[in-house]
Design a protein around this motif. Structure first.
Motif, short mmCIF file in Angstrom:
data_model
loop_
_atom_site.label_atom_id
_atom_site.label_comp_id
_atom_site.label_asym_id
_atom_site.label_seq_id
_atom_site.Cartn_x
_atom_site.Cartn_y
_atom_site.Cartn_z
N GLU A 108 -4.86 1.24 -6.22
CA GLU A 108 -5.37 0.12 -5.45
C GLU A 108 -6.57 0.60 -4.64
O GLU A 108 -6.73 1.79 -4.39
CB GLU A 108 -4.29 -0.40 -4.49
CG GLU A 108 -3.09 -0.98 -5.19
CD GLU A 108 -2.01 -1.39 -4.21
OE1 GLU A 108 -0.91 -1.64 -4.68
OE2 GLU A 108 -2.27 -1.45 -3.01
N GLU A 109 -7.39 -0.34 -4.23
CA GLU A 109 -8.56 0.04 -3.44
C GLU A 109 -8.19 0.58 -2.07
O GLU A 109 -8.82 1.48 -1.58
CB GLU A 109 -9.51 -1.15 -3.30
CG GLU A 109 -10.31 -1.38 -4.55
CD GLU A 109 -11.44 -2.35 -4.32
OE1 GLU A 109 -11.93 -2.45 -3.17
OE2 GLU A 109 -11.81 -3.02 -5.28
N GLU A 110 -7.17 0.01 -1.45
CA GLU A 110 -6.79 0.43 -0.11
C GLU A 110 -5.88 1.64 -0.18
O GLU A 110 -4.89 1.66 -0.90
CB GLU A 110 -6.09 -0.71 0.62
CG GLU A 110 -5.86 -0.41 2.09
CD GLU A 110 -5.37 -1.62 2.84
OE1 GLU A 110 -4.48 -1.45 3.67
OE2 GLU A 110 -5.88 -2.71 2.59
N PHE A 111 -6.21 2.67 0.56
CA PHE A 111 -5.43 3.90 0.60
C PHE A 111 -4.14 3.63 1.36
O PHE A 111 -4.14 3.06 2.44
CB PHE A 111 -6.26 4.98 1.30
CG PHE A 111 -5.57 6.30 1.37
CD1 PHE A 111 -5.46 7.09 0.24
CD2 PHE A 111 -5.04 6.76 2.57
CE1 PHE A 111 -4.83 8.32 0.31
CE2 PHE A 111 -4.42 7.98 2.64
CZ PHE A 111 -4.31 8.77 1.51
N ASP A 112 -3.01 4.06 0.80
CA ASP A 112 -1.71 3.87 1.42
C ASP A 112 -1.31 5.17 2.13
O ASP A 112 -0.76 6.08 1.52
CB ASP A 112 -0.68 3.48 0.37
CG ASP A 112 0.67 3.09 0.96
OD1 ASP A 112 0.95 3.44 2.13
OD2 ASP A 112 1.44 2.44 0.25
N LEU A 113 -1.63 5.23 3.40
CA LEU A 113 -1.39 6.43 4.19
C LEU A 113 0.09 6.80 4.21
O LEU A 113 0.44 7.97 4.05
CB LEU A 113 -1.91 6.23 5.62
CG LEU A 113 -1.74 7.41 6.57
CD1 LEU A 113 -2.56 8.61 6.09
CD2 LEU A 113 -2.15 7.02 7.98
N GLU A 114 0.95 5.82 4.38
CA GLU A 114 2.39 6.10 4.45
C GLU A 114 2.91 6.70 3.14
O GLU A 114 3.70 7.64 3.16
CB GLU A 114 3.17 4.84 4.81
CG GLU A 114 2.98 4.38 6.25
CD GLU A 114 1.68 3.62 6.49
OE1 GLU A 114 1.03 3.21 5.51
OE2 GLU A 114 1.32 3.45 7.66
N ARG B 68 4.52 11.51 0.08
CA ARG B 68 4.31 12.42 -1.06
C ARG B 68 4.09 13.84 -0.55
O ARG B 68 4.59 14.82 -1.14
CB ARG B 68 3.13 11.95 -1.91
CG ARG B 68 2.83 12.85 -3.07
CD ARG B 68 3.95 12.94 -4.08
NE ARG B 68 3.58 13.86 -5.16
CZ ARG B 68 4.41 14.62 -5.82
NH1 ARG B 68 5.71 14.55 -5.58
NH2 ARG B 68 3.99 15.44 -6.75
N ILE B 69 3.36 14.00 0.54
CA ILE B 69 3.15 15.33 1.12
C ILE B 69 4.49 15.94 1.54
O ILE B 69 4.74 17.14 1.33
CB ILE B 69 2.16 15.28 2.30
CG1 ILE B 69 0.74 15.00 1.78
CG2 ILE B 69 2.19 16.58 3.10
CD1 ILE B 69 -0.28 14.72 2.86
N GLU B 70 5.36 15.13 2.11
CA GLU B 70 6.70 15.62 2.48
C GLU B 70 7.48 16.07 1.25
O GLU B 70 8.15 17.10 1.26
CB GLU B 70 7.47 14.55 3.23
CG GLU B 70 6.99 14.32 4.64
CD GLU B 70 7.78 13.27 5.39
OE1 GLU B 70 8.94 13.00 5.01
OE2 GLU B 70 7.25 12.72 6.36
N GLU C 203 -2.43 19.36 -5.11
CA GLU C 203 -2.20 17.93 -4.86
C GLU C 203 -2.03 17.68 -3.37
O GLU C 203 -2.59 16.73 -2.81
CB GLU C 203 -0.98 17.44 -5.63
CG GLU C 203 -0.71 15.97 -5.42
CD GLU C 203 0.57 15.48 -6.10
OE1 GLU C 203 0.91 14.31 -5.86
OE2 GLU C 203 1.22 16.25 -6.83
N GLY C 204 -1.26 18.53 -2.72
CA GLY C 204 -1.03 18.38 -1.28
C GLY C 204 -2.30 18.52 -0.47
O GLY C 204 -2.54 17.75 0.47
N MET C 205 -3.16 19.46 -0.85
CA MET C 205 -4.42 19.64 -0.13
C MET C 205 -5.34 18.44 -0.33
O MET C 205 -6.01 18.01 0.61
CB MET C 205 -5.11 20.94 -0.59
CG MET C 205 -4.36 22.19 -0.17
SD MET C 205 -4.08 22.31 1.62
CE MET C 205 -5.75 22.48 2.20
#
Length: 79
Positions: free
Chosen positions: A14-20, A25-27, A49-51
């Motif tokens: 999607e165009e909008e980045f989903d911060l949550e 995913r980082i967790e 990927e995490g970086m």
């Protein structure tokens, strides 16, 4: 990718980045990197990927900060 990874990938399209979703995913990546069962090859891929997610989260937060400064210029020093 598993559960949260798929959710992030769907959000990524999607165009909008989903911060949550990115933070979740980082967790997940952090947990997998902490596991002794993760191979070195997988660990390197997960680290990359995490970086990348970390960079995108930082950019997103900086964008939000700029929007807040525009909306509330008299409190510019609070950001």
């Amino acid at each position: 990718m598993q559960g949260l990874g798929r959710k992030y990938m769907a959000a990524k399209k999607e165009e909008e980045f989903d911060l949550e979703a990115a933070l979740a995913r980082i967790e997940e990546i952090t947990a997998r990197l902490s596991s002794s069962e993760t191979s070195l090859k997988d660990s390197v891929k997960l680290y990359q990927e995490g970086m990348e997610l970390n960079r995108k989260c930082q950019e997103n937060l900086e964008g939000v900060e700029k929007q807040l400064q525009i909306l509330n210029p008299e409190n510019d020093d609070e950001f």
